[in-house]
Every structure is written in structure tokens, then in C-alpha cells.
Motif scaffolding. Structure first.
Motif, PDB file in Angstrom:
ATOM      1  N   LEU A  22      11.958   5.812   1.860  1.00  0.00           N
ATOM      2  CA  LEU A  22      10.632   5.325   1.482  1.00  0.00           C
ATOM      3  C   LEU A  22       9.901   6.378   0.669  1.00  0.00           C
ATOM      4  O   LEU A  22       9.970   7.558   0.982  1.00  0.00           O
ATOM      5  CB  LEU A  22       9.787   5.043   2.733  1.00  0.00           C
ATOM      6  CG  LEU A  22      10.339   4.064   3.766  1.00  0.00           C
ATOM      7  CD1 LEU A  22       9.414   4.031   4.982  1.00  0.00           C
ATOM      8  CD2 LEU A  22      10.466   2.682   3.169  1.00  0.00           C
ATOM      9  N   ALA A  23       9.191   5.939  -0.368  1.00  0.00           N
ATOM     10  CA  ALA A  23       8.253   6.817  -1.061  1.00  0.00           C
ATOM     11  C   ALA A  23       6.936   6.066  -1.182  1.00  0.00           C
ATOM     12  O   ALA A  23       6.933   4.864  -1.476  1.00  0.00           O
ATOM     13  CB  ALA A  23       8.774   7.190  -2.444  1.00  0.00           C
ATOM     14  N   MET A  24       5.846   6.738  -0.903  1.00  0.00           N
ATOM     15  CA  MET A  24       4.549   6.050  -0.937  1.00  0.00           C
ATOM     16  C   MET A  24       3.475   6.996  -1.429  1.00  0.00           C
ATOM     17  O   MET A  24       3.542   8.203  -1.212  1.00  0.00           O
ATOM     18  CB  MET A  24       4.200   5.511   0.448  1.00  0.00           C
ATOM     19  CG  MET A  24       3.783   6.547   1.425  1.00  0.00           C
ATOM     20  SD  MET A  24       4.889   7.180   2.732  1.00  0.00           S
ATOM     21  CE  MET A  24       6.415   6.535   2.640  1.00  0.00           C
ATOM     22  N   ILE A  67       7.799   2.539  -2.773  1.00  0.00           N
ATOM     23  CA  ILE A  67       9.180   2.399  -3.229  1.00  0.00           C
ATOM     24  C   ILE A  67      10.079   2.378  -1.998  1.00  0.00           C
ATOM     25  O   ILE A  67       9.929   3.218  -1.110  1.00  0.00           O
ATOM     26  CB  ILE A  67       9.568   3.566  -4.157  1.00  0.00           C
ATOM     27  CG1 ILE A  67       8.689   3.549  -5.413  1.00  0.00           C
ATOM     28  CG2 ILE A  67      11.040   3.507  -4.526  1.00  0.00           C
ATOM     29  CD1 ILE A  67       8.532   4.905  -6.064  1.00  0.00           C
ATOM     30  N   LYS A  71       2.815   6.663  -7.611  1.00  0.00           N
ATOM     31  CA  LYS A  71       2.142   5.372  -7.642  1.00  0.00           C
ATOM     32  C   LYS A  71       2.898   4.374  -6.789  1.00  0.00           C
ATOM     33  O   LYS A  71       4.102   4.189  -6.967  1.00  0.00           O
ATOM     34  CB  LYS A  71       2.053   4.861  -9.084  1.00  0.00           C
ATOM     35  CG  LYS A  71       1.182   3.626  -9.224  1.00  0.00           C
ATOM     36  CD  LYS A  71       1.078   3.169 -10.650  1.00  0.00           C
ATOM     37  CE  LYS A  71       0.222   1.906 -10.721  1.00  0.00           C
ATOM     38  NZ  LYS A  71       0.306   1.268 -12.036  1.00  0.00           N
ATOM     39  N   ILE A 109      10.544  -1.828  -5.846  1.00  0.00           N
ATOM     40  CA  ILE A 109       9.394  -1.129  -6.399  1.00  0.00           C
ATOM     41  C   ILE A 109       8.158  -2.031  -6.318  1.00  0.00           C
ATOM     42  O   ILE A 109       8.216  -3.188  -6.750  1.00  0.00           O
ATOM     43  CB  ILE A 109       9.650  -0.798  -7.894  1.00  0.00           C
ATOM     44  CG1 ILE A 109      11.056  -0.230  -8.101  1.00  0.00           C
ATOM     45  CG2 ILE A 109       8.553   0.085  -8.465  1.00  0.00           C
ATOM     46  CD1 ILE A 109      11.213   1.215  -7.849  1.00  0.00           C
ATOM     47  N   GLU A 110       7.076  -1.497  -5.788  1.00  0.00           N
ATOM     48  CA  GLU A 110       5.821  -2.260  -5.742  1.00  0.00           C
ATOM     49  C   GLU A 110       5.381  -2.641  -7.160  1.00  0.00           C
ATOM     50  O   GLU A 110       5.441  -1.823  -8.071  1.00  0.00           O
ATOM     51  CB  GLU A 110       4.720  -1.423  -5.068  1.00  0.00           C
ATOM     52  CG  GLU A 110       3.410  -2.191  -4.911  1.00  0.00           C
ATOM     53  CD  GLU A 110       2.306  -1.354  -4.275  1.00  0.00           C
ATOM     54  OE1 GLU A 110       2.600  -0.275  -3.743  1.00  0.00           O
ATOM     55  OE2 GLU A 110       1.147  -1.807  -4.325  1.00  0.00           O
ATOM     56  N   GLY A 111       4.950  -3.885  -7.323  1.00  0.00           N
ATOM     57  CA  GLY A 111       4.503  -4.349  -8.630  1.00  0.00           C
ATOM     58  C   GLY A 111       5.630  -4.923  -9.464  1.00  0.00           C
ATOM     59  O   GLY A 111       5.393  -5.602 -10.452  1.00  0.00           O
ATOM     60  N   VAL A 112       6.871  -4.605  -9.086  1.00  0.00           N
ATOM     61  CA  VAL A 112       8.028  -5.173  -9.783  1.00  0.00           C
ATOM     62  C   VAL A 112       8.712  -6.190  -8.873  1.00  0.00           C
ATOM     63  O   VAL A 112       8.933  -7.335  -9.251  1.00  0.00           O
ATOM     64  CB  VAL A 112       9.030  -4.065 -10.202  1.00  0.00           C
ATOM     65  CG1 VAL A 112      10.255  -4.668 -10.888  1.00  0.00           C
ATOM     66  CG2 VAL A 112       8.350  -3.050 -11.112  1.00  0.00           C
ATOM     67  N   HIS A 113       9.012  -5.754  -7.647  1.00  0.00           N
ATOM     68  CA  HIS A 113       9.735  -6.615  -6.707  1.00  0.00           C
ATOM     69  C   HIS A 113       8.844  -7.251  -5.651  1.00  0.00           C
ATOM     70  O   HIS A 113       9.256  -8.187  -4.992  1.00  0.00           O
ATOM     71  CB  HIS A 113      10.836  -5.829  -6.000  1.00  0.00           C
ATOM     72  CG  HIS A 113      11.848  -5.266  -6.922  1.00  0.00           C
ATOM     73  ND1 HIS A 113      11.761  -3.999  -7.425  1.00  0.00           N
ATOM     74  CD2 HIS A 113      12.963  -5.809  -7.474  1.00  0.00           C
ATOM     75  CE1 HIS A 113      12.797  -3.777  -8.216  1.00  0.00           C
ATOM     76  NE2 HIS A 113      13.529  -4.847  -8.276  1.00  0.00           N
ATOM     77  N   SER A 137       5.081   9.259  -3.521  1.00  0.00           N
ATOM     78  CA  SER A 137       5.269   8.746  -4.874  1.00  0.00           C
ATOM     79  C   SER A 137       3.985   8.987  -5.647  1.00  0.00           C
ATOM     80  O   SER A 137       2.930   9.213  -5.066  1.00  0.00           O
ATOM     81  CB  SER A 137       5.576   7.253  -4.849  1.00  0.00           C
ATOM     82  OG  SER A 137       4.390   6.513  -4.616  1.00  0.00           O
ATOM     83  N   LEU A 169      17.006  -1.014  -4.667  1.00  0.00           N
ATOM     84  CA  LEU A 169      15.793  -0.240  -4.887  1.00  0.00           C
ATOM     85  C   LEU A 169      14.661  -1.228  -5.139  1.00  0.00           C
ATOM     86  O   LEU A 169      14.752  -2.051  -6.049  1.00  0.00           O
ATOM     87  CB  LEU A 169      16.022   0.665  -6.104  1.00  0.00           C
ATOM     88  CG  LEU A 169      15.007   1.724  -6.467  1.00  0.00           C
ATOM     89  CD1 LEU A 169      14.746   2.667  -5.310  1.00  0.00           C
ATOM     90  CD2 LEU A 169      15.531   2.536  -7.659  1.00  0.00           C
ATOM     91  N   SER A 171      14.130   2.137  -0.796  1.00  0.00           N
ATOM     92  CA  SER A 171      15.542   2.121  -1.167  1.00  0.00           C
ATOM     93  C   SER A 171      16.369   1.997   0.097  1.00  0.00           C
ATOM     94  O   SER A 171      16.262   2.823   0.996  1.00  0.00           O
ATOM     95  CB  SER A 171      15.905   3.401  -1.917  1.00  0.00           C
ATOM     96  OG  SER A 171      17.291   3.406  -2.193  1.00  0.00           O
TER      97      SER A 171
END
Lengths: 348, 348
Positions: free
Chosen positions: B102-104, B144, B141, B61-65, B139, B59, B146
Motif C-alpha cells: 500500500l502507498a497512501m 495505490i 498523491k 491506482i486511485e482515480g484510474v481504477h 505516496s 496494481l 499492489s
């Protein structure tokens, strides 16, 4: 509602990613012979011998697919698994394994994730599927759940969406529309709660609807039941987006039309009375509601006698030639074109 | 940097969920005989005959990965697939299928998602894996992703993390640390750009490092190479979190210790010179960097002659009894305990 001010809160950063995975998965047992290697390596290893492998995946986002204001975390975990297993059941396959990936913001303490995971583990136990892997990470906002479900099936048993033929009967399991009305009830209570937090709601008369919304079940029983009745579905889909949307999927992929009979659509008595209370049309709810996780399938006409007496099944229509179109035959015997009004995550 | 003000923007809501899925998947071809049914039903159906099935999921995540400030969407799609395939390779298995969810948020127009999907499709083509399903949603925010990767393997070929024995040699493919230094270079350029957006960066001297960060490759070639050399790895893991973290995983699960030799850790010449420029210790970067997606494995000592001349492999240490612990033997011949300093998504 009283809040326990002494609730234990353990921060996720304290545990770290591997600590969290170890903690959440420590009691997970493996029940399927097909699970050779589960959590703890780069990947899981599965052995299906002569069976075919069925794979489905879903991504659930807080604020889009669920609202934690009225969805308890344990129920959410349970429902997330059920929604995926339902897809495996809709192939007429048997669910055997799941992977579970979670991302959560720092506002979630360990105890919250544990509760979510309790629901996931409960569903895995109830449906006898092994949890074989996943991923755990942080998110910038909210909770994100991604589940991949795996199942097994003999190739001659698989029910695709594209196998329906004209004259086939359209059959649905259980009853339809209750999950959506459960959501309406919960939304109304949320509004009431926001105005007056001391209000104690009496939800007894909505219990079935709320249970259908918060704790739905996948029809993992139908595969065996149909096999016992010696009925092979010619096509199958699960009802996640609403009856009309799913019928249109079957028709489009099978290149057939359909006549759906309004009077045949199965509804629970509680749904009927609550639709009256909310002044909503029950057929609209059944057609567009979604999240029922019942199965919709077609059978050959000659199999009608095998299923007609079974309380799990309702024959709600029949397939016709593609050029005849997809119609709802109303109680007043008028014929109106069926349109998809199901739930669309991208419009939210 | 010049911006094209006439970029086409199609909103995702216009298309709807099914429209988007149709649009993104319209050119997807299926190459594997094991893919019986792909996108378009409730689940995919796969046939592995006598092979075992390997499953891994991630998984992102934008801003994390990932940071879209310097990660082009096409590269991101490619890398997301590669990271998952690397896990399949780390079981000594052959990747065959992926699902992509995908989630956006609404800030992404169709064209952005298309670019992301181009990278996903390119990776699927390069690694010859079928895209068999997924989910597309909105999403609240950010973006994302997966991905679940599936592979096949003969049971006697599987390399778990727990098979290393004392006296086994520790081997790594390729070189280590470059992906992390590529990220440092990109982070620095991002700062420079924020101060002076007209600055045109000259990244020529960092090209290898940046490529390792933005467009890493999975070592899908190693399984066949080892088979040709008649070497069966006793344990294997991929390097996603940094060399020290991965060595500790192998040691913990195999219940062995390890002596890792600093002088043997393979580094690209560009990494050496850029570490000097940044005044960073190259061994620290190699041990803690991550995202190299090389494979780390152990072999029996008697197999040393089979691999010693192969430029793909570096022997960097050997396994010892568990009670001896896990140590780095420095160039100065001092022995210091190895600690995991890998990347932890939950601490971000």
C-alpha cells in the motif's frame, strides 16, 4: 547539458495497455526450468520440485523513493529489481523470477518506459531471473514501480532474522555507507545545476559513491560463497535502511543484544575522504544511511576461521544476551545504545 | 448524509512504517501448511510439495481504477484481493497466499488505512488465503494498492488461455454486465449528490448491480465444481475487461475463431430492467463492461451433458477454425465481427 530536441515521443495511449505489454516484453527470454508459463496468461505457473519458494515485494513511488532529476530511468529499473532480489538473497535463497508492475502518468512517452524496462531487463539478465508477469497502467501522478521477487531455497538453508544466538559473530559483506553519500553528492549537484544549468560537474572523485547509489548490486554471490566455506548463517537480513536499523531488527527478532564495534565497520576510502569534505561523521552515515544492499548476518563463533581471510566479509560485532542491550562500542571505547535512525518512507 | 465530526484521526507519520505494518498485521493468522514463514522477514517462505505455483499481480491506482467518492475503503480492499484471486482461479488453480503493498498520501489517517485493511483481511478470510507480506509507504498523491496472489495447482489441471480447439464449447459462469451497470448507477448518484448533497438516494432496485460493482466475488468454487462434474476446461480466462475482450484473448492465443450467440449471454433480471431505464443496449454492456470476475472457459463438446443442467454455467458459443474469425451471432441471426471494446487503463 545539451538536450536532444528531436527525441522521439510515442504516446502510451496510442499503443494501449496490451500493445505496451507486448512491446515491452517482446524480447524477454525464459531461462529457468522452474518457469513453466510466463507472461501472457492470467498468471504465471512455476515448478519448484523439492525446493521451497521465497517471495518478497516492494512498491517504489516517484518523489518518495526516487528522484528522476538525477536517477536515469535505466538505472532506476535496474535498482528496483536489485532491491527486491536483495530481499531474496537475505533469506539465503536464490532469486529465480520477478513480476514487474508499472504505473506512469501521461508525461512519460513510450521511449521513457522502454528505457526503464531496459534497466529491468538488464538486471534480470545479470541476476539470471525470469520476468514472468506484471501489470501496466496509468497513474494520476508520477511513476510507480511494484516488483515481486521469487526465489528458491532448501529449507535447511533458509536464514531467518530470528536465528541469532548470544556469542554469534555479526558479519557484514562489502562496505557500508557509500550509497547514502552518493545520494548526498547527487543532491548537491542538483542544487548547483538549478542555480547554474551550464555548470558541468566533475564527479570523477565521487564515482564509486554515485555508482553505489545509482547502480547498486544485490549480493547474490554470498549464498554460494558461504556454502563453499561451509558456513551456515544463523540469521540474515539485507541492509536497505541502514546498519543500525537492520541490527535492531535482527536483535529484536532473535531476542538477543549486540555489541557493534565502530572501528570494524567497513568503509570505502572514497567514502572516508568525501565524509571529510562534507564534514559528516562516517559512522553516522554507515549506521543510518541505507540502500547499500549488502548482507548482514550472524555465524557461530567456531566458524570465524572459515571467513576471517575472505575480503567479502567483515566481522563487526558479536551478539550478547538480550538484557545486555544493543550497543555501539566507539573507537574511544565508550558504549552507547544503538538507535534506529534509518529511512522512514512515511515521514517524507 | 451526516458526517461524524468526531472521527478519530491518527497520522501515519506518528506510527512510522514499521509501526504501521505491526498495527495492520497484528491479527493476521496463517492457515495454510504451505506458508512456512509469513510477514516479518525479508521474504516469505512457502512450501508447495508436489504442486505447481501460480503467481499473478495487479496494481490499482486511485482515480484510474477506483473512485473513493463511492467506493468505501473496506469494499475497495476486498475487491482488490478478489480481482487478483480471480486471476489465480482463471488458471484453474487454488489461491493460497497474497502479498499486499500500500502507498497512501498524508490525507489518509490510520483509521482509513485500517478500514481498507479490514476489507483485505475479510477477503483473505473468505477465500482462505494467507497474507504473507507486503510493503507500506507514502505516496505523493492518492492511494495505490499492489497485490500479488499466489496459488497452487497440479500441472495436469492448469487451464491456459491457449488450449481452446475448434468445436469446443464456450462457457461462462454466473451472469455478465451487472458490475458495469452498477458503476453507471453509482456515477449517476455521484452527480446527483454533487448537485444536491441532501438527496437521499434509494438504491434498493439497483442492489444487485451495486453489489457486483462494490463487492464482487472471485469464482474460487468453479475449480472444484468442474472436478466434481469430471470436466476439464481446455482453456480459461477471467472476465475483468469485458466479455468480447476476453473472448478475443482466448481466440488469439488458442489460434481459433468463435461464434458467440447474443441470445445465450446470461443477464440478471435487474440488469435487463436497468438497461431499459438507462436506455442502454444490454449486449453492449455485457460485451464491453468488465469487472464481472466470472470465468470464461472452453470445454470439449462431449462434456456438454455434464454441465448443461448446472445453473452456474451458460454455454454461449462454440469455437471454430481461426480463418472463420470471431463473430457475434445476433438475435436477428446476423453475424457481426466481435471487437474488443474493453476497458483500457492507459486511455484514461
Amino acid at each position: 547539458m545539451l538536450e536532444d530536441k528531436n527525441q522521439k515521443r510515442t504516446s502510451l495511449a496510442e499503443l494501449g495497455e496490451f500493445g505496451l505489454i507486448d512491446y515491452l516484453t517482446k524480447n524477454i527470454t525464459i531461462n529457468h526450468e522452474s518457469t513453466i508459463k510466463s507472461i501472457g496468461d492470467d498468471a504465471a505457473v512455476l515448478n519448484f520440485e523439492n525446493k521451497k519458494v521465497v517471495v518478497s515485494t516492494d512498491l517504489l513511488i516517484e518523489g518518495v523513493h526516487f528522484d528522476l532529476a538525477y536517477m536515469p530511468l535505466k538505472h532506476l529499473g535496474y535498482k528496483a529489481v536489485v532491491a527486491n532480489l536483495s530481499d531474496i538473497c537475505a533469506m539465503n535463497a536464490k532469486p529465480t523470477q520477478i513480476t514487474v508492475s508499472l504505473a506512469m502518468s501521461n508525461r512519460f512517452p513510450l521511449e521513457a518506459i522502454e528505457e526503464l524496462y531496459e534497466g529491468i531487463k538488464l538486471a534480470a539478465k545479470v541476476y539470471n531471473v525470469d520476468i514472468i508477469g506484471g501489470d501496466t497502467t496509468s497513474s494520476q501522478k508520477g511513476l510507480i514501480i511494484s516488483i515481486t521477487a521469487i526465489g528458491e531455497v532448501d529449507l535447511d538453508e533458509v536464514a531467518y532474522r530470528n536465528g541469532a544466538k548470544p556469542t554469534n559473530l555479526l558479519v557484514v559483506t562489502g562496505d557500508i555507507g557509500a550509497a547514502y553519500m552518493g545520494l548526498q553528492v547527487l543532491e548537491r549537484e542538483k542544487q548547483v545545476f538549478q542555480v547554474n544549468p551550464n555548470n558541468q560537474p566533475d564527479l570523477e572523485q565521487y564515482s564509486y559513491l554515485i555508482e553505489r547509489q545509482l547502480k547498486p548490486e544485490a549480493r547474490a554471490d554470498i549464498k554460494e560463497l558461504l556454502a563453499q566455506l561451509d558456513v551456515k548463517p544463523t540469521s540474515m537480513i539485507d541492509i536497505s535502511d541502514g546498519l543500525s536499523s537492520e541490527i535492531l531488527h535482527l536483535c529484536k527478532q532473535s531476542k538477543v543484544g549486540c555489541n557493534l564495534y565502530e572501528e570494524k565497520i567497513p568503509a570505502d576510502p572514497q567514502l572516508i575522504s568525501v565524509c571529510e569534505e562534507f564534514n559528516l561523521d562516517i559512522t553516522t552515515i554507515a549506521l543510518s544511511g541505507g540502500e547499500d544492499y549488502e548482507l548482514l548476518f550472524t555465524i557461530k563463533m567456531e566458524d570465524f576461521d572459515k571467513i576471517k581471510a575472505n575480503p567479502n566479509f567483515s566481522v563487526i560485532g558479536h551478539m550478547v544476551e538480550e538484557k545486555e542491550g544493543v550497543h555501539l562500542i566507539t573507537r574511544a571505547d565508550t558504549k552507547i545504545p544503538l538507535k534506529a535512525r534509518g529511512w522512514n518512507a512515511l515521514e517524507n
